[in-house]
Every structure is written in C-alpha cells, then in structure tokens.
Design a protein around this motif. Structure first.
Motif, PDB file in Angstrom:
ATOM      1  N   TYR A 139      13.481  -1.573  -7.243  1.00  0.00           N
ATOM      2  CA  TYR A 139      13.135  -0.680  -6.132  1.00  0.00           C
ATOM      3  C   TYR A 139      11.808   0.027  -6.349  1.00  0.00           C
ATOM      4  CZ  TYR A 139      17.493  -1.412  -3.685  1.00  0.00           C
ATOM      5  OH  TYR A 139      18.512  -1.985  -2.965  1.00  0.00           O
ATOM      6  N   GLU A 140      11.326   0.062  -7.597  1.00  0.00           N
ATOM      7  CA  GLU A 140      10.014   0.636  -7.852  1.00  0.00           C
ATOM      8  C   GLU A 140       8.929  -0.093  -7.063  1.00  0.00           C
ATOM      9  OE1 GLU A 140       9.084   3.417 -10.276  1.00  0.00           O
ATOM     10  OE2 GLU A 140      11.061   3.666  -9.363  1.00  0.00           O
ATOM     11  N   GLU A 141       9.183  -1.383  -6.772  1.00  0.00           N
ATOM     12  CA  GLU A 141       8.200  -2.185  -6.049  1.00  0.00           C
ATOM     13  C   GLU A 141       8.164  -1.856  -4.555  1.00  0.00           C
ATOM     14  OE1 GLU A 141       6.146  -3.770  -7.835  1.00  0.00           O
ATOM     15  OE2 GLU A 141       7.333  -3.349  -9.640  1.00  0.00           O
ATOM     16  N   CYS A 142       9.063  -0.974  -4.122  1.00  0.00           N
ATOM     17  CA  CYS A 142       9.033  -0.463  -2.741  1.00  0.00           C
ATOM     18  C   CYS A 142       8.782   1.041  -2.730  1.00  0.00           C
ATOM     19  CB  CYS A 142      10.355  -0.757  -2.034  1.00  0.00           C
ATOM     20  SG  CYS A 142      10.758  -2.499  -1.892  1.00  0.00           S
ATOM     21  N   LEU A 143       8.548   1.606  -3.919  1.00  0.00           N
ATOM     22  CA  LEU A 143       8.343   3.045  -4.033  1.00  0.00           C
ATOM     23  C   LEU A 143       6.954   3.345  -4.582  1.00  0.00           C
ATOM     24  CD1 LEU A 143      11.896   3.824  -5.438  1.00  0.00           C
ATOM     25  CD2 LEU A 143      11.012   4.613  -3.235  1.00  0.00           C
ATOM     26  N   VAL A 144       6.797   3.236  -5.904  1.00  0.00           N
ATOM     27  CA  VAL A 144       5.492   3.551  -6.494  1.00  0.00           C
ATOM     28  C   VAL A 144       4.409   2.610  -5.993  1.00  0.00           C
ATOM     29  CG1 VAL A 144       5.906   2.135  -8.565  1.00  0.00           C
ATOM     30  CG2 VAL A 144       4.298   4.038  -8.666  1.00  0.00           C
ATOM     31  N   THR A 145       4.771   1.335  -5.780  1.00  0.00           N
ATOM     32  CA  THR A 145       3.784   0.377  -5.281  1.00  0.00           C
ATOM     33  C   THR A 145       3.407   0.685  -3.837  1.00  0.00           C
ATOM     34  OG1 THR A 145       4.800  -1.285  -6.721  1.00  0.00           O
ATOM     35  CG2 THR A 145       3.267  -2.085  -5.062  1.00  0.00           C
ATOM     36  N   ARG A 146       4.324   1.278  -3.118  1.00  0.00           N
ATOM     37  CA  ARG A 146       4.030   1.646  -1.728  1.00  0.00           C
ATOM     38  C   ARG A 146       3.187   2.913  -1.663  1.00  0.00           C
ATOM     39  NH1 ARG A 146       8.439   1.837   3.223  1.00  0.00           N
ATOM     40  NH2 ARG A 146       6.921   2.055   4.911  1.00  0.00           N
ATOM     41  N   LEU A 161      -0.634 -12.945   2.278  1.00  0.00           N
ATOM     42  CA  LEU A 161       0.782 -12.574   2.320  1.00  0.00           C
ATOM     43  C   LEU A 161       0.993 -11.064   2.278  1.00  0.00           C
ATOM     44  CD1 LEU A 161       2.331 -15.272  -0.065  1.00  0.00           C
ATOM     45  CD2 LEU A 161       2.110 -15.328   2.429  1.00  0.00           C
ATOM     46  N   ILE A 162      -0.093 -10.329   2.003  1.00  0.00           N
ATOM     47  CA  ILE A 162       0.019  -8.865   1.988  1.00  0.00           C
ATOM     48  C   ILE A 162      -0.275  -8.349   3.392  1.00  0.00           C
ATOM     49  CG2 ILE A 162      -0.800  -6.720   0.961  1.00  0.00           C
ATOM     50  CD1 ILE A 162      -1.599  -8.269  -1.504  1.00  0.00           C
ATOM     51  N   THR A 163       0.768  -8.233   4.176  1.00  0.00           N
ATOM     52  CA  THR A 163       0.658  -7.810   5.570  1.00  0.00           C
ATOM     53  C   THR A 163       1.319  -6.447   5.757  1.00  0.00           C
ATOM     54  OG1 THR A 163       2.773  -8.764   6.252  1.00  0.00           O
ATOM     55  CG2 THR A 163       0.855 -10.251   6.196  1.00  0.00           C
ATOM     56  N   PRO A 164       1.140  -5.812   6.903  1.00  0.00           N
ATOM     57  CA  PRO A 164       1.815  -4.532   7.160  1.00  0.00           C
ATOM     58  C   PRO A 164       3.335  -4.640   7.087  1.00  0.00           C
ATOM     59  CG  PRO A 164       0.033  -4.854   8.727  1.00  0.00           C
ATOM     60  CD  PRO A 164       0.180  -6.146   7.992  1.00  0.00           C
ATOM     61  N   GLY A 165       3.864  -5.862   7.216  1.00  0.00           N
ATOM     62  CA  GLY A 165       5.317  -6.036   7.171  1.00  0.00           C
ATOM     63  C   GLY A 165       5.871  -6.329   5.795  1.00  0.00           C
ATOM     64  N   ILE A 166       5.046  -6.183   4.737  1.00  0.00           N
ATOM     65  CA  ILE A 166       5.490  -6.568   3.397  1.00  0.00           C
ATOM     66  C   ILE A 166       6.673  -5.735   2.918  1.00  0.00           C
ATOM     67  CG2 ILE A 166       3.845  -5.059   2.188  1.00  0.00           C
ATOM     68  CD1 ILE A 166       3.644  -7.299   0.056  1.00  0.00           C
ATOM     69  N   TRP A 167       6.739  -4.459   3.318  1.00  0.00           N
ATOM     70  CA  TRP A 167       7.846  -3.609   2.846  1.00  0.00           C
ATOM     71  C   TRP A 167       9.148  -4.012   3.518  1.00  0.00           C
ATOM     72  CZ3 TRP A 167       5.663  -2.227  -1.184  1.00  0.00           C
ATOM     73  CH2 TRP A 167       4.321  -1.853  -1.209  1.00  0.00           C
ATOM     74  N   GLN A 168       9.109  -4.315   4.792  1.00  0.00           N
ATOM     75  CA  GLN A 168      10.312  -4.798   5.472  1.00  0.00           C
ATOM     76  C   GLN A 168      10.766  -6.124   4.878  1.00  0.00           C
ATOM     77  OE1 GLN A 168      12.021  -3.089   7.728  1.00  0.00           O
ATOM     78  NE2 GLN A 168      10.553  -1.399   7.676  1.00  0.00           N
ATOM     79  N   GLU A 169       9.813  -6.954   4.496  1.00  0.00           N
ATOM     80  CA  GLU A 169      10.146  -8.235   3.863  1.00  0.00           C
ATOM     81  C   GLU A 169      10.824  -8.015   2.518  1.00  0.00           C
ATOM     82  OE1 GLU A 169       6.316 -10.559   5.879  1.00  0.00           O
ATOM     83  OE2 GLU A 169       6.338 -10.071   3.729  1.00  0.00           O
ATOM     84  N   ARG A 170      10.320  -7.058   1.771  1.00  0.00           N
ATOM     85  CA  ARG A 170      10.926  -6.766   0.468  1.00  0.00           C
ATOM     86  C   ARG A 170      12.324  -6.174   0.626  1.00  0.00           C
ATOM     87  NH1 ARG A 170       6.362  -5.080  -4.084  1.00  0.00           N
ATOM     88  NH2 ARG A 170       5.327  -7.117  -3.999  1.00  0.00           N
ATOM     89  N   PHE A 171      12.511  -5.326   1.617  1.00  0.00           N
ATOM     90  CA  PHE A 171      13.855  -4.798   1.877  1.00  0.00           C
ATOM     91  C   PHE A 171      14.820  -5.954   2.166  1.00  0.00           C
ATOM     92  CE2 PHE A 171      11.722  -0.788   3.823  1.00  0.00           C
ATOM     93  CZ  PHE A 171      11.496  -0.280   2.555  1.00  0.00           C
ATOM     94  N   ALA A 172      14.370  -6.899   2.981  1.00  0.00           N
ATOM     95  CA  ALA A 172      15.218  -8.039   3.342  1.00  0.00           C
ATOM     96  C   ALA A 172      15.515  -8.903   2.124  1.00  0.00           C
ATOM     97  CB  ALA A 172      14.544  -8.874   4.431  1.00  0.00           C
ATOM     98  N   ASP A 173      14.495  -9.124   1.275  1.00  0.00           N
ATOM     99  CA  ASP A 173      14.685  -9.934   0.069  1.00  0.00           C
ATOM    100  C   ASP A 173      15.690  -9.274  -0.879  1.00  0.00           C
ATOM    101  OD1 ASP A 173      12.837 -11.786   0.963  1.00  0.00           O
ATOM    102  OD2 ASP A 173      11.161 -10.890  -0.127  1.00  0.00           O
ATOM    103  N   ILE A 174      15.529  -7.968  -1.081  1.00  0.00           N
ATOM    104  CA  ILE A 174      16.427  -7.236  -1.982  1.00  0.00           C
ATOM    105  C   ILE A 174      17.862  -7.283  -1.469  1.00  0.00           C
ATOM    106  CG2 ILE A 174      17.037  -4.908  -2.755  1.00  0.00           C
ATOM    107  CD1 ILE A 174      14.011  -4.365  -3.026  1.00  0.00           C
TER     108      ILE A 174
END
Length: 323
Positions: A139-146, A161-174
């Motif tokens: 989850y650090e990859e959606c927190l400190v990285t964000r 691949l680094i788009t504005p939707g990358i965080w939503q993509e990571r949530f879905a992957d997790i």
C-alpha cells in the motif's frame, strides 16, 4: 439463581472490532473516525483484554499451524510514530515465533525496483499454517509514491503507462490479488493506525527527550509531517477503494496505544475464531499403533528404565515392479 453463560468470545470482542471495520459496504469518510476513541474502557480494563487476547491468540496460532490449511496476513499501515512497531511487539507477545514472521518494508532496493510494485510483498506472503505480519506493505505504492510523484520515475515504469488513472489501476490490481489470496485460504486483515497530528508531535518530542529513544527519530519524519493533509487524502482514497469483505480495513484509533492494541488484537482473534480451527485427527491405524507404543512404554516403566522399548512398525507397501 444460576448465572447466565458468557457469550462466545467473538461476541464479547465485537464492540471493539465492528465500529472500526470497513468492508466497502457503505460510504467511507476518514474524518468520521476519532483518533482518541477508547471504546468506553480505561487502561486497566484494556490491559486485561489485551492479556486475554494474547493467550487466546497463542492457542489459535498453534491450531492454525497444526491444521496447515489457512494462513493469516496482517497488514499495518500508519503515519510515523503511529505505534506500528510497538503494537506488533505487544499483540504477538507469546506467539510461537516458528509460526509467525514479521516483514518490514523500507525504501525499495535497486533489485526490488527492477520488479513490479507487488513483487517484494508477494515473495514474503505467509505459507499455510503461518501468520505473516507486514509492517507497511504494497500500500506504500499508493501512499508515499502518490504524495511524492517523483518516486514513480524510480520504478522504471514505461512512461506511457503512467497516466492519471494509475492509482485507480493499482487499487484494482491490489483488490484482485487480495481476492485471489482469500480464495486460496489466506485471511487478510488490514489496520490503519489512525493517530492525530498533535499526538504524533508529542511522540516525536518524547523520542528527542529520551536518549534511549533517540535512535527512533529521523529528520525525514519531520519532513513527511509537512505533507500530512496529502497523506490523509491518500489514506482516505486507499481505504475507500480497497475495502472488501474478503480484505477489510480497520481504522484504529491510535492516540492511546493501549486501546489500539486492544482493538487490533480483538480483530485478529475474532477472525481466527471464525475459522473454527481444529487439531488434526489421528487415523485409526495410528491410534492402534500409539496404543502399542503406550503399552510398551508403560511396561518399560514397571520393569525399570534400563529396558529397551520395542516399537512395532507398520509394513511399508512398495509399488509393484514393472516388468
């Protein structure tokens, strides 16, 4: 007049667990969770519950290990000085270290950055029968990285691949990975230790004033403190989008460390209780062999310690030779 029987342990612990559990079934607003909540308890009452939870957790961990079917993944997230380290030490005190492993995730190494963001966590997952504890996590990859966008460049992700939707993509992957793990027998519990900025300040000052705690202090902690609003917004987004029935979050009031430990320990014990863990049963053939061994050992005791015990071994069936 006969006393009423005590309710099951799960029911007794529910008041300390249910209000903190977030499973995606309703709206979530971090500001609705008080950091100073104590569940109507005082510290002395909390210590008694914590001690009872430790004893029960030790028993449940032994059953989990012996049954060798389920595994438990416990994830701790929180701001610096929220009490993650001390909570792990206190809650799991007395648990057999052979069946429990703590992994602390620091700044990624060069080797780790050459893999996807979930890789280093996936190789640290608990095996069946084990408890895995993550002090910080993927989850650090959606927190400190964000919060610090420049860190994405170090992850060597192709730029397109680094788009504005990358965080939503990571949530879905997790969520997809956590769902996969749960379907394979891993129980996932996630805890956000919700401490106030004021209490964090007091704990930083305590670390500076006590020589024995100086080593815990880092100037980087103070630097990160300046990003507090951005971190709170990131945590709200993470919890809101990754809370599920199979991998719930628990927003734990952490201004009072003793209550945070009560709440976390109660949630862990309740989750293990629901698995109805049992020691494996011995088959009939083994029971008959045990009876023979018992008889031989008892006979040895009557005849003196010098006699040898003769154990009858079961014949080993060998596969037929292929002609």
């Amino acid at each position: 007049m006969s006393k009423k029987p005590k309710p099951p342990l799960i029911e007794r612990l529910k008041p300390f667990v249910a209000p903190l559990r977030v499973d995606g079934s309703g709206e979530f607003h971090l500001r609705s969770y008080k950091t100073s909540e104590r569940g109507g308890l005082d510290k002395e009452q909390g210590e008694k519950i914590l001690d009872a939870n430790r004893k029960r957790l030790s028993d449940l961990q032994e059953r989990l290990y012996a049954q060798d079917r389920w595994s438990l993944l416990v994830i701790f997230q929180g701001m610096d000085a929220s009490g993650k380290d001390s909570a792990i030490k206190s809650i799991f005190d007395g648990v057999n270290p052979q069946g429990c492993e703590v992994t602390s995730f620091k700044q990624p190494t060069i080797h780790e950055l050459n893999h996807d963001f979930m890789w280093r966590s996936m190789i640290a997952l608990p095996a069946r029968g084990r408890i895995g504890i993550f002090n910080r996590s993927y989850y650090e990859e959606c927190l400190v990285t964000r919060v610090h966008h420049d860190l994405l460049d170090k992850e060597k992700i192709p730029r397109k691949l680094i788009t504005p939707g990358i965080w939503q993509e990571r949530f879905a992957d997790i969520s997809a990975i956590e769902n996969y793990l749960s379907r394979n027998g891993t129980v996932i519990l996630k805890f956000f230790l919700n401490v106030s900025k004021k209490e964090q300040r007091e704990r930083f000052l305590d670390r500076l004033e006590q020589p024995a705690k100086n080593w815990k202090f880092s100037m980087n902690d103070v630097i990160e403190r300046a990003f507090w609003p951005r971190y709170m917004a990131a945590y709200q987004d993470v919890i809101r989008h990754t809370s599920t029935p199979y991998a719930p979050w628990h927003v734990v009031p952490s201004d009072h460390k003793w209550f945070a430990r009560v709440a976390i320990g109660s949630a862990i014990v309740s989750a293990l209780e629901e698995l109805n863990l049992r020691f494996p049963r011995v088959d009939k053939a083994s029971q008959e062999e045990f009876a023979k061994v018992r008889k031989a050992l008892e006979s040895e005791g009557r005849s003196g310690a010098g006699g040898a015990t003769r154990v009858v071994k079961r014949p080993v069936k060998r596969p037929a030779k292929r002609g």
